[in-house]
Design a protein around this motif. Sequence first.
Motif, short mmCIF file in Angstrom:
data_model
loop_
_atom_site.label_atom_id
_atom_site.label_comp_id
_atom_site.label_asym_id
_atom_site.label_seq_id
_atom_site.Cartn_x
_atom_site.Cartn_y
_atom_site.Cartn_z
N VAL A 209 0.84 -1.21 0.00
CA VAL A 209 0.00 0.00 0.00
C VAL A 209 0.87 1.25 0.00
O VAL A 209 0.67 2.16 -0.81
N LEU A 210 1.85 1.31 0.88
CA LEU A 210 2.68 2.51 0.99
C LEU A 210 3.56 2.72 -0.24
O LEU A 210 3.91 3.87 -0.57
N ALA A 211 3.91 1.64 -0.91
CA ALA A 211 4.74 1.77 -2.11
C ALA A 211 4.02 2.55 -3.20
O ALA A 211 4.67 3.09 -4.11
N ARG A 212 2.68 2.62 -3.12
CA ARG A 212 1.92 3.46 -4.06
C ARG A 212 2.21 4.93 -3.84
O ARG A 212 2.03 5.74 -4.75
N LYS A 213 2.62 5.27 -2.64
CA LYS A 213 2.81 6.67 -2.28
C LYS A 213 4.27 7.12 -2.42
O LYS A 213 4.54 8.23 -2.89
N ALA A 214 5.21 6.25 -2.02
CA ALA A 214 6.63 6.65 -2.04
C ALA A 214 7.50 5.40 -1.91
O ALA A 214 7.02 4.34 -1.50
N PRO A 215 8.80 5.51 -2.23
CA PRO A 215 9.70 4.35 -2.11
C PRO A 215 9.68 3.74 -0.72
O PRO A 215 9.82 4.46 0.28
N THR A 216 9.50 2.43 -0.66
CA THR A 216 9.30 1.73 0.60
C THR A 216 10.23 0.53 0.70
O THR A 216 10.37 -0.23 -0.26
N VAL A 217 10.85 0.36 1.85
CA VAL A 217 11.67 -0.81 2.15
C VAL A 217 11.01 -1.55 3.30
O VAL A 217 10.51 -0.93 4.25
N PHE A 218 11.00 -2.89 3.25
CA PHE A 218 10.31 -3.65 4.28
C PHE A 218 11.01 -4.97 4.55
O PHE A 218 11.82 -5.44 3.74
N THR A 219 10.70 -5.54 5.69
CA THR A 219 11.30 -6.80 6.12
C THR A 219 11.02 -7.91 5.10
O THR A 219 9.86 -8.17 4.79
N SER B 147 -14.74 3.14 0.97
CA SER B 147 -14.50 2.55 -0.34
C SER B 147 -14.62 1.04 -0.22
O SER B 147 -14.52 0.48 0.88
N GLU B 148 -14.83 0.37 -1.35
CA GLU B 148 -15.01 -1.08 -1.37
C GLU B 148 -13.69 -1.80 -1.65
O GLU B 148 -12.90 -1.36 -2.48
N VAL B 149 -13.50 -2.92 -0.94
CA VAL B 149 -12.29 -3.73 -1.09
C VAL B 149 -12.69 -5.17 -1.40
O VAL B 149 -13.56 -5.74 -0.74
N THR B 150 -12.06 -5.75 -2.42
CA THR B 150 -12.13 -7.19 -2.67
C THR B 150 -10.70 -7.68 -2.81
O THR B 150 -9.99 -7.29 -3.74
N MET B 151 -10.26 -8.52 -1.89
CA MET B 151 -8.86 -8.89 -1.82
C MET B 151 -8.53 -10.08 -2.72
O MET B 151 -9.41 -10.89 -3.05
N ALA C 243 -9.16 6.97 1.25
CA ALA C 243 -9.83 5.67 1.32
C ALA C 243 -9.81 4.97 -0.03
O ALA C 243 -9.60 3.75 -0.11
N ASP C 244 -10.02 5.72 -1.10
CA ASP C 244 -10.01 5.11 -2.43
C ASP C 244 -8.63 4.58 -2.79
O ASP C 244 -8.49 3.49 -3.37
N GLU C 245 -7.58 5.35 -2.47
CA GLU C 245 -6.21 4.90 -2.75
C GLU C 245 -5.89 3.63 -1.98
O GLU C 245 -5.30 2.68 -2.51
N ILE C 246 -6.28 3.61 -0.71
CA ILE C 246 -6.01 2.44 0.13
C ILE C 246 -6.77 1.23 -0.38
O ILE C 246 -6.21 0.13 -0.50
N ALA C 247 -8.05 1.41 -0.70
CA ALA C 247 -8.88 0.29 -1.16
C ALA C 247 -8.34 -0.30 -2.46
O ALA C 247 -8.31 -1.53 -2.63
N THR C 248 -7.92 0.55 -3.37
CA THR C 248 -7.35 0.06 -4.63
C THR C 248 -6.09 -0.75 -4.38
O THR C 248 -5.91 -1.85 -4.94
N ALA C 249 -5.22 -0.23 -3.50
CA ALA C 249 -3.97 -0.93 -3.21
C ALA C 249 -4.23 -2.27 -2.52
O ALA C 249 -3.60 -3.28 -2.84
#
Length: 471
Positions: free
Chosen positions: A123-133, A275-279, A304-310
């Motif tokens: 989700v956060l990678a949609r916003k900016a460069p993200t590094v994760f475990t 917003s609606e989410v289908t995973m 909410a829309d950005e989060i739901a899409t991601a």
Amino acid sequence: MIALSLAEIAEVVGGQTHDIPDPSVQVTGPVVRDSREVEPGSLFVAFAGEHVDGHDFANAVVEAGAVALLASRPVGVPAIVVDDVQSALGALARHVVRRLGATLVALTGSAGKTSTKDLIAQVLARKAPTVFTPGSLNNEIGLPLTALSATAETRFLVLEMGARGIGHIRYLADLTPPQIGLVLNVGTAHIGEFGGREQIAQAKGELVEALPSVEEGGVAVLNADDPLVRAMASRTKAKVILFGESGEADVRAENVRLTDSGQPAFSLHTPSGCSEVTMRLYGEHHVSNALAAAAVAHELGMSADEIATALSEAGSLSRWRMEVTERPDGVTIVNDAYNANPESMRAALRALAAMGKGRRTWAVLGKMAELGDEALAEHDAVGRLAVRLNVGKLVAVGGREASWLQLGAYNEGSWGEESVHVSDAQAAVDLLRSELRPGDVVLVKASRSVGLESVAQALVEAGTEGEVAAR
């Protein structure tokens, strides 16, 4: 890693330089502990383990491009020598994190950490460069190595924190101080080591205690549906955000349902909108994981829309966690064999039941480790649950704990054909190869030490080789 000279690194970790002609040479590549991962510009961390000593690879890693080693003794090639390599690695991570300027998000919990971490990262990678475990490298070695993989471009650093005792998370949070701390749940994973759920809650809550205050931008993201987690609000100076299905949650799910294939869908409600989410993931337990990710993303400015899409587009990034393979012959293999505890076992069985509506289902299960005095009762309960969910057949694999799984199913069932106990993974494979039919759904799950991923892999390969004939 952000570029640092060997002289700077030596100063940060309190080490002495040996066989380094030019201390101004910079580490520009990754910091690694596996000699196979060395790249030009790397810093190789030499741990002396029980079976393998990293110092023995000194010449090889330098030839492969490593600038130097972080070591506990001179090795005849460029090295920064310290008294304690693990402590030095942590000190270097702490220094780099302070210089990064990235927002650090840390999360912990008894179950779902890795899946939630993967969701947050996507989700956060949609916003900016993200590094994760990567995977579950969430301990005192894996966590600093992940932090050191961040670069000057990194804006979000998402770190999973594990604990096997009181003080572990406090130590990790000191190495990499978070701005946002997320606690998913307090369950029974490792209860044999902790001694009880209250002790687990005490350990997990060390994360929110480490957060900065509201005025300093600290945010504690807590599960409103877990009383032990919700109570952690009193242990932090940070702003508290609640997620869950509770009406009191700031970020919540409504109209939760499963698709015909067992994938969760829901209405996401955040303070900024709905917003609606289908995973794409499988199992209703991912709703809570998704809400946790949504709460973090909302605090970092996503709509909410950005989060739901991601969330709707996010997949599984880590192996052997509800990894679904559809074989050419119509058999579905669900490989969830990376690890198991009572909470995740129950969630996986419910997902199997949802995925298998109108189909024959198999649960191939092994022991759940580190449950202490609760082991017999918990294994018995999982076996009983498999029957209550109408799983077609439980295949319990292994020794004593597996026999408890099988006995629970036998005692819960009405005629004893709901379960079978086999000695090992190969026996399970042989049984399933002979009895699987097109359309069957097979769940494979146990603690990591059991190694049941070999069963899932063998069954996937059997389908591609056409070994299972249609009946």
